[in-house]
Write an enzyme that holds these catalytic residues in place. Structure first.
Site, PDB file in Angstrom:
ATOM      1  N   TRP A   1       0.813  -1.229   0.000  1.00  0.00           N
ATOM      2  CA  TRP A   1       0.000   0.000   0.000  1.00  0.00           C
ATOM      3  C   TRP A   1       0.838   1.267   0.000  1.00  0.00           C
ATOM      4  O   TRP A   1       0.300   2.373  -0.054  1.00  0.00           O
ATOM      5  CB  TRP A   1      -0.946  -0.002   1.210  1.00  0.00           C
ATOM      6  CG  TRP A   1      -2.078  -0.965   1.079  1.00  0.00           C
ATOM      7  CD1 TRP A   1      -2.450  -1.643  -0.042  1.00  0.00           C
ATOM      8  CD2 TRP A   1      -3.012  -1.351   2.099  1.00  0.00           C
ATOM      9  NE1 TRP A   1      -3.541  -2.434   0.211  1.00  0.00           N
ATOM     10  CE2 TRP A   1      -3.908  -2.270   1.521  1.00  0.00           C
ATOM     11  CE3 TRP A   1      -3.161  -1.022   3.447  1.00  0.00           C
ATOM     12  CZ2 TRP A   1      -4.953  -2.847   2.250  1.00  0.00           C
ATOM     13  CZ3 TRP A   1      -4.198  -1.599   4.174  1.00  0.00           C
ATOM     14  CH2 TRP A   1      -5.080  -2.502   3.568  1.00  0.00           C
TER      15      TRP A   1
ATOM     16  N   HIS B   1      13.017  -2.043  -1.260  1.00  0.00           N
ATOM     17  CA  HIS B   1      12.136  -1.634  -2.360  1.00  0.00           C
ATOM     18  C   HIS B   1      12.848  -0.550  -3.159  1.00  0.00           C
ATOM     19  O   HIS B   1      13.553   0.285  -2.593  1.00  0.00           O
ATOM     20  CB  HIS B   1      10.802  -1.118  -1.806  1.00  0.00           C
ATOM     21  CG  HIS B   1       9.792  -0.893  -2.888  1.00  0.00           C
ATOM     22  ND1 HIS B   1       9.829   0.211  -3.703  1.00  0.00           N
ATOM     23  CD2 HIS B   1       8.742  -1.636  -3.303  1.00  0.00           C
ATOM     24  CE1 HIS B   1       8.832   0.132  -4.576  1.00  0.00           C
ATOM     25  NE2 HIS B   1       8.161  -0.987  -4.360  1.00  0.00           N
TER      26      HIS B   1
ATOM     27  N   GLU C   1      11.266  -6.582  -9.304  1.00  0.00           N
ATOM     28  CA  GLU C   1      10.427  -5.460  -9.729  1.00  0.00           C
ATOM     29  C   GLU C   1      11.269  -4.526 -10.592  1.00  0.00           C
ATOM     30  O   GLU C   1      12.025  -3.696 -10.055  1.00  0.00           O
ATOM     31  CB  GLU C   1       9.927  -4.669  -8.516  1.00  0.00           C
ATOM     32  CG  GLU C   1       9.057  -5.456  -7.575  1.00  0.00           C
ATOM     33  CD  GLU C   1       8.237  -4.522  -6.687  1.00  0.00           C
ATOM     34  OE1 GLU C   1       7.005  -4.548  -6.788  1.00  0.00           O
ATOM     35  OE2 GLU C   1       8.842  -3.753  -5.927  1.00  0.00           O
TER      36      GLU C   1
ATOM     37  N   GLY D   1       4.578   1.365 -11.086  1.00  0.00           N
ATOM     38  CA  GLY D   1       3.695   2.527 -11.141  1.00  0.00           C
ATOM     39  C   GLY D   1       3.591   3.170 -12.512  1.00  0.00           C
ATOM     40  O   GLY D   1       3.006   4.239 -12.655  1.00  0.00           O
TER      41      GLY D   1
HETATM   42  P1  PGA Z   1       2.760  -1.009  -8.820  1.00  0.00           P
HETATM   43  O1  PGA Z   1       3.834  -1.072  -7.618  1.00  0.00           O
HETATM   44  O2  PGA Z   1       1.991  -2.296  -8.795  1.00  0.00           O
HETATM   45  O3  PGA Z   1       1.903   0.188  -8.498  1.00  0.00           O
HETATM   46  O4  PGA Z   1       3.533  -0.843 -10.079  1.00  0.00           O
HETATM   47  C1  PGA Z   1       4.494  -2.260  -7.307  1.00  0.00           C
HETATM   48  C2  PGA Z   1       5.475  -2.039  -6.180  1.00  0.00           C
HETATM   49  O5  PGA Z   1       6.129  -0.985  -6.144  1.00  0.00           O
HETATM   50  O6  PGA Z   1       5.637  -2.893  -5.297  1.00  0.00           O
END
Ligand code: PGA
Length: 241
Positions: free
Chosen positions: A10, A91, A159, A165
């Site tokens: 979130w 992250h 990721e 995003g």
């Molecule tokens: P997103 O983010 O699904 O909005 O691209 C993923 C994340 O940063 O863990």
């Protein structure tokens, strides 16, 4: 068969009313068996989400220090007090905005394990590294340096920075290739390693990932803020089992 692990991240994108709305919708949905659904709320909201049916808890961050004079930080042992099972470490937003290096990420992951929690170590290449053709070696380096000296109980989340995003998810094939490479690099140390994909996962593209080889679950940002959308993603991962 590995149970798919689906984590809602979130970030700092929800308020207390939003958490309550999520809970009301989630609680009205049928249970989904055969997957593990996890939510990572902002730290002050951990108690609000505690005890929700079928949802384990994950923290978004943890201190690399054990305890003491570290104003504003949260120790791994405190997260266990609130029923967390997982902690996101490294992250890309924290690597970029808070300057977290691989060494710091490794230290945080170690603290996490020492407190009996499972670190979800996030890795992923920025877009210029991919366009220069160095994505695999970049991610290998991140994985090896961020997981130094870790015990077996860990999860990796791949990721790609350019997919987070942006609405432009990696293709399932690109993700699958990277996941298999990560598993191969760590096969000696972590034969049962789970690797999650994250980056613009939505209800309409999630099945392609969960069905792909080497992808053991998802880390979902924007599409996890609505319980309806997150439930649909979880249901689809169950269908892809
Ligand atoms: P997103 O983010 O699904 O909005 O691209 C993923 C994340 O940063 O863990």
């Amino acid at each position: 068969m590995i149970t798919p692990l689906i984590i809602a991240n979130w970030k700092m994108a929800i308020d207390a009313d939003g958490v309550e709305a999520f809970k009301a919708t989630w609680n009205a949905k049928p249970s989904i068996h055969g997957i593990e659904a996890v939510v990572a709320p902002p730290a002050p909201y951990l108690p609000l989400v505690q005890g929700l049916s079928q949802l384990s808890l994950c923290a978004q961050n943890v201190s690399e220090n054990e305890q003491g004079a570290h104003t504003g930080e949260v120790a791994a042992s405190m997260l266990t007090d609130f029923g967390c099972q997982y902690v996101l470490v490294g992250h890309s937003e924290r690597r970029q905005n808070q300057g977290e290096t691989n060494a710091i990420v490794a230290q945080k992951a170690k603290r996490t394990q020492a407190a009996g929690l499972i670190p979800v170590v996030c890795v992923g290449e920025p877009s210029h590294i991919r366009s220069e053709g160095h994505a695999t070696s970049y991610v290998r380096d991140q994985v090896l340096s961020s997981c130094e000296d870790l015990a077996e109980d860990l999860v990796i989340a791949y990721e790609p920075v350019w997919a987070i995003g942006s609405g432009e998810a990696a293709s399932a094939q690109v993700a699958s290739e990277m996941h298999l490479d990560i598993k191969a690099v760590l096969a000696d140390r972590y034969p049962e390693l789970r690797v999650l994909y994250g980056g613009s996962v939505k209800p309409d593209n999630c099945a392609a990932f969960t069905m792909a080889t080497g992808i053991d679950g998802l880390l979902v940002g924007g599409a996890s803020l609505s319980a309806e959308s997150f439930w649909n993603i979880c249901a689809s991962a169950k269908g892809a089992e």
